[in-house]
Scaffold this motif. Structure first.
Motif, PDB file in Angstrom:
ATOM      1  N   PHE A  48      48.845  -0.605 -10.611  1.00  0.00           N
ATOM      2  CA  PHE A  48      48.743  -1.903  -9.946  1.00  0.00           C
ATOM      3  C   PHE A  48      50.084  -2.321  -9.359  1.00  0.00           C
ATOM      4  CE2 PHE A  48      49.122  -6.528 -10.062  1.00  0.00           C
ATOM      5  CZ  PHE A  48      48.020  -6.908  -9.320  1.00  0.00           C
ATOM      6  N   LEU A  49      51.144  -2.179 -10.147  1.00  0.00           N
ATOM      7  CA  LEU A  49      52.480  -2.551  -9.684  1.00  0.00           C
ATOM      8  C   LEU A  49      52.929  -1.667  -8.517  1.00  0.00           C
ATOM      9  CD1 LEU A  49      54.243  -3.265 -13.084  1.00  0.00           C
ATOM     10  CD2 LEU A  49      53.748  -4.918 -11.277  1.00  0.00           C
ATOM     11  N   LEU A  50      52.604  -0.382  -8.587  1.00  0.00           N
ATOM     12  CA  LEU A  50      52.960   0.524  -7.498  1.00  0.00           C
ATOM     13  C   LEU A  50      52.240   0.136  -6.208  1.00  0.00           C
ATOM     14  CD1 LEU A  50      54.353   3.127  -6.507  1.00  0.00           C
ATOM     15  CD2 LEU A  50      52.288   4.345  -7.227  1.00  0.00           C
ATOM     16  N   LEU A  51      50.952  -0.138  -6.294  1.00  0.00           N
ATOM     17  CA  LEU A  51      50.201  -0.539  -5.109  1.00  0.00           C
ATOM     18  C   LEU A  51      50.675  -1.882  -4.559  1.00  0.00           C
ATOM     19  CD1 LEU A  51      46.614   0.613  -6.088  1.00  0.00           C
ATOM     20  CD2 LEU A  51      48.125   1.620  -4.378  1.00  0.00           C
ATOM     21  N   ALA A  52      51.021  -2.806  -5.434  1.00  0.00           N
ATOM     22  CA  ALA A  52      51.544  -4.096  -4.980  1.00  0.00           C
ATOM     23  C   ALA A  52      52.873  -3.908  -4.261  1.00  0.00           C
ATOM     24  CB  ALA A  52      51.703  -5.045  -6.166  1.00  0.00           C
ATOM     25  N   ALA A  53      53.708  -3.014  -4.781  1.00  0.00           N
ATOM     26  CA  ALA A  53      54.996  -2.748  -4.129  1.00  0.00           C
ATOM     27  C   ALA A  53      54.780  -2.105  -2.757  1.00  0.00           C
ATOM     28  CB  ALA A  53      55.850  -1.847  -5.013  1.00  0.00           C
ATOM     29  N   LEU A  54      53.846  -1.176  -2.661  1.00  0.00           N
ATOM     30  CA  LEU A  54      53.540  -0.561  -1.368  1.00  0.00           C
ATOM     31  C   LEU A  54      53.000  -1.582  -0.378  1.00  0.00           C
ATOM     32  CD1 LEU A  54      51.977   2.837  -2.496  1.00  0.00           C
ATOM     33  CD2 LEU A  54      54.193   2.471  -1.407  1.00  0.00           C
ATOM     34  N   PHE A  55      52.199  -2.493  -0.869  1.00  0.00           N
ATOM     35  CA  PHE A  55      51.664  -3.586  -0.050  1.00  0.00           C
ATOM     36  C   PHE A  55      52.814  -4.408   0.534  1.00  0.00           C
ATOM     37  CE2 PHE A  55      49.088  -7.597   0.196  1.00  0.00           C
ATOM     38  CZ  PHE A  55      48.007  -7.094   0.909  1.00  0.00           C
ATOM     39  N   ALA A  56      53.780  -4.768  -0.303  1.00  0.00           N
ATOM     40  CA  ALA A  56      54.924  -5.564   0.147  1.00  0.00           C
ATOM     41  C   ALA A  56      55.823  -4.768   1.098  1.00  0.00           C
ATOM     42  CB  ALA A  56      55.731  -6.045  -1.055  1.00  0.00           C
TER      43      ALA A  56
ATOM     44  N   PHE B  88      51.032  -9.643   4.352  1.00  0.00           N
ATOM     45  CA  PHE B  88      51.164  -8.479   3.477  1.00  0.00           C
ATOM     46  C   PHE B  88      52.362  -8.634   2.541  1.00  0.00           C
ATOM     47  CE2 PHE B  88      48.030  -6.445   5.970  1.00  0.00           C
ATOM     48  CZ  PHE B  88      47.666  -5.267   5.346  1.00  0.00           C
ATOM     49  N   THR B  89      53.490  -9.097   3.083  1.00  0.00           N
ATOM     50  CA  THR B  89      54.694  -9.243   2.265  1.00  0.00           C
ATOM     51  C   THR B  89      54.507 -10.290   1.172  1.00  0.00           C
ATOM     52  OG1 THR B  89      56.054  -8.608   4.148  1.00  0.00           O
ATOM     53  CG2 THR B  89      57.158  -9.716   2.334  1.00  0.00           C
ATOM     54  N   LEU B  90      54.019 -11.456   1.544  1.00  0.00           N
ATOM     55  CA  LEU B  90      53.825 -12.514   0.547  1.00  0.00           C
ATOM     56  C   LEU B  90      52.751 -12.121  -0.471  1.00  0.00           C
ATOM     57  CD1 LEU B  90      54.054 -15.719   2.756  1.00  0.00           C
ATOM     58  CD2 LEU B  90      55.782 -14.755   1.232  1.00  0.00           C
ATOM     59  N   GLY B  91      51.686 -11.512   0.006  1.00  0.00           N
ATOM     60  CA  GLY B  91      50.637 -11.054  -0.912  1.00  0.00           C
ATOM     61  C   GLY B  91      51.149 -10.001  -1.872  1.00  0.00           C
ATOM     62  N   GLY B  92      51.916  -9.043  -1.365  1.00  0.00           N
ATOM     63  CA  GLY B  92      52.477  -8.001  -2.221  1.00  0.00           C
ATOM     64  C   GLY B  92      53.442  -8.554  -3.249  1.00  0.00           C
TER      65      GLY B  92
ATOM     66  N   ALA C  39      54.503 -10.222  -8.842  1.00  0.00           N
ATOM     67  CA  ALA C  39      54.817 -11.239  -9.850  1.00  0.00           C
ATOM     68  C   ALA C  39      53.732 -11.297 -10.918  1.00  0.00           C
ATOM     69  CB  ALA C  39      54.988 -12.600  -9.183  1.00  0.00           C
ATOM     70  N   VAL C  40      52.486 -11.258 -10.500  1.00  0.00           N
ATOM     71  CA  VAL C  40      51.377 -11.276 -11.467  1.00  0.00           C
ATOM     72  C   VAL C  40      51.432 -10.034 -12.351  1.00  0.00           C
ATOM     73  CG1 VAL C  40      48.856 -11.096 -11.651  1.00  0.00           C
ATOM     74  CG2 VAL C  40      49.874 -12.721 -10.056  1.00  0.00           C
ATOM     75  N   GLY C  41      51.689  -8.889 -11.750  1.00  0.00           N
ATOM     76  CA  GLY C  41      51.783  -7.656 -12.518  1.00  0.00           C
ATOM     77  C   GLY C  41      52.950  -7.660 -13.490  1.00  0.00           C
ATOM     78  N   ALA C  42      54.071  -8.221 -13.074  1.00  0.00           N
ATOM     79  CA  ALA C  42      55.234  -8.288 -13.963  1.00  0.00           C
ATOM     80  C   ALA C  42      54.959  -9.195 -15.158  1.00  0.00           C
ATOM     81  CB  ALA C  42      56.459  -8.771 -13.190  1.00  0.00           C
ATOM     82  N   VAL C  43      54.318 -10.324 -14.907  1.00  0.00           N
ATOM     83  CA  VAL C  43      53.948 -11.230 -16.009  1.00  0.00           C
ATOM     84  C   VAL C  43      52.991 -10.531 -16.957  1.00  0.00           C
ATOM     85  CG1 VAL C  43      52.712 -13.359 -16.567  1.00  0.00           C
ATOM     86  CG2 VAL C  43      54.417 -13.342 -14.738  1.00  0.00           C
ATOM     87  N   ARG C  44      52.015  -9.833 -16.396  1.00  0.00           N
ATOM     88  CA  ARG C  44      51.047  -9.112 -17.234  1.00  0.00           C
ATOM     89  C   ARG C  44      51.743  -8.014 -18.038  1.00  0.00           C
ATOM     90  NH1 ARG C  44      47.078  -9.132 -20.479  1.00  0.00           N
ATOM     91  NH2 ARG C  44      45.798  -7.288 -20.415  1.00  0.00           N
ATOM     92  N   LEU C  45      52.721  -7.340 -17.431  1.00  0.00           N
ATOM     93  CA  LEU C  45      53.462  -6.317 -18.138  1.00  0.00           C
ATOM     94  C   LEU C  45      54.238  -6.898 -19.312  1.00  0.00           C
ATOM     95  CD1 LEU C  45      54.444  -3.343 -18.244  1.00  0.00           C
ATOM     96  CD2 LEU C  45      56.319  -4.035 -16.744  1.00  0.00           C
ATOM     97  N   VAL C  46      54.891  -8.027 -19.096  1.00  0.00           N
ATOM     98  CA  VAL C  46      55.644  -8.678 -20.174  1.00  0.00           C
ATOM     99  C   VAL C  46      54.696  -9.108 -21.299  1.00  0.00           C
ATOM    100  CG1 VAL C  46      56.996 -10.742 -20.741  1.00  0.00           C
ATOM    101  CG2 VAL C  46      57.561  -9.385 -18.712  1.00  0.00           C
ATOM    102  N   VAL C  47      53.558  -9.691 -20.922  1.00  0.00           N
ATOM    103  CA  VAL C  47      52.580 -10.119 -21.940  1.00  0.00           C
ATOM    104  C   VAL C  47      52.065  -8.918 -22.722  1.00  0.00           C
ATOM    105  CG1 VAL C  47      50.268 -11.110 -22.225  1.00  0.00           C
ATOM    106  CG2 VAL C  47      51.933 -12.221 -20.750  1.00  0.00           C
TER     107      VAL C  47
END
Length: 81
Positions: free
Chosen positions: A13-21, A59-63, A68-76
């Motif tokens: 998920f984080l990888l795809l979000a980074a590619l999106f951004a 795309f940039t803002l969405g990514g 951010a959502v993925g990072a929060v989920r990772l920390v949790v």
């Protein structure tokens, strides 16, 4: 599913979000090339660099939001495990 079982999908998920951004950043930095990428000969109106910048911003803002959502989920996930 344990912590290790959740890390692989979360990493994807984080990888795809980074590619999106990154793709959005490319659209913002090179709007003329992006307009050529999205151009369609049969379209009624041409795809302009201004349109490419608008899509790049989305795309940039969405990514970044997904990162951010993925990072929060990772920390949790890591603190709960």
């Amino acid at each position: 599913m344990g912590v290790s079982g959740e890390l692989v999908p979360l990493g994807a998920f984080l990888l795809l979000a980074a590619l999106f951004a990154v793709f959005g950043g490319y659209l913002l930095r090179r709007p003329e090339r992006a307009a050529a990428l999205f151009a369609d000969r049969d379209a009624r109106e041409t795809f302009r660099p201004r349109d490419a910048r608008a899509i790049g911003l989305v795309f940039t803002l969405g990514g970044l939001a997904l990162l951010a959502v993925g990072a929060v989920r990772l920390v949790v996930t890591l603190t709960a495990g």
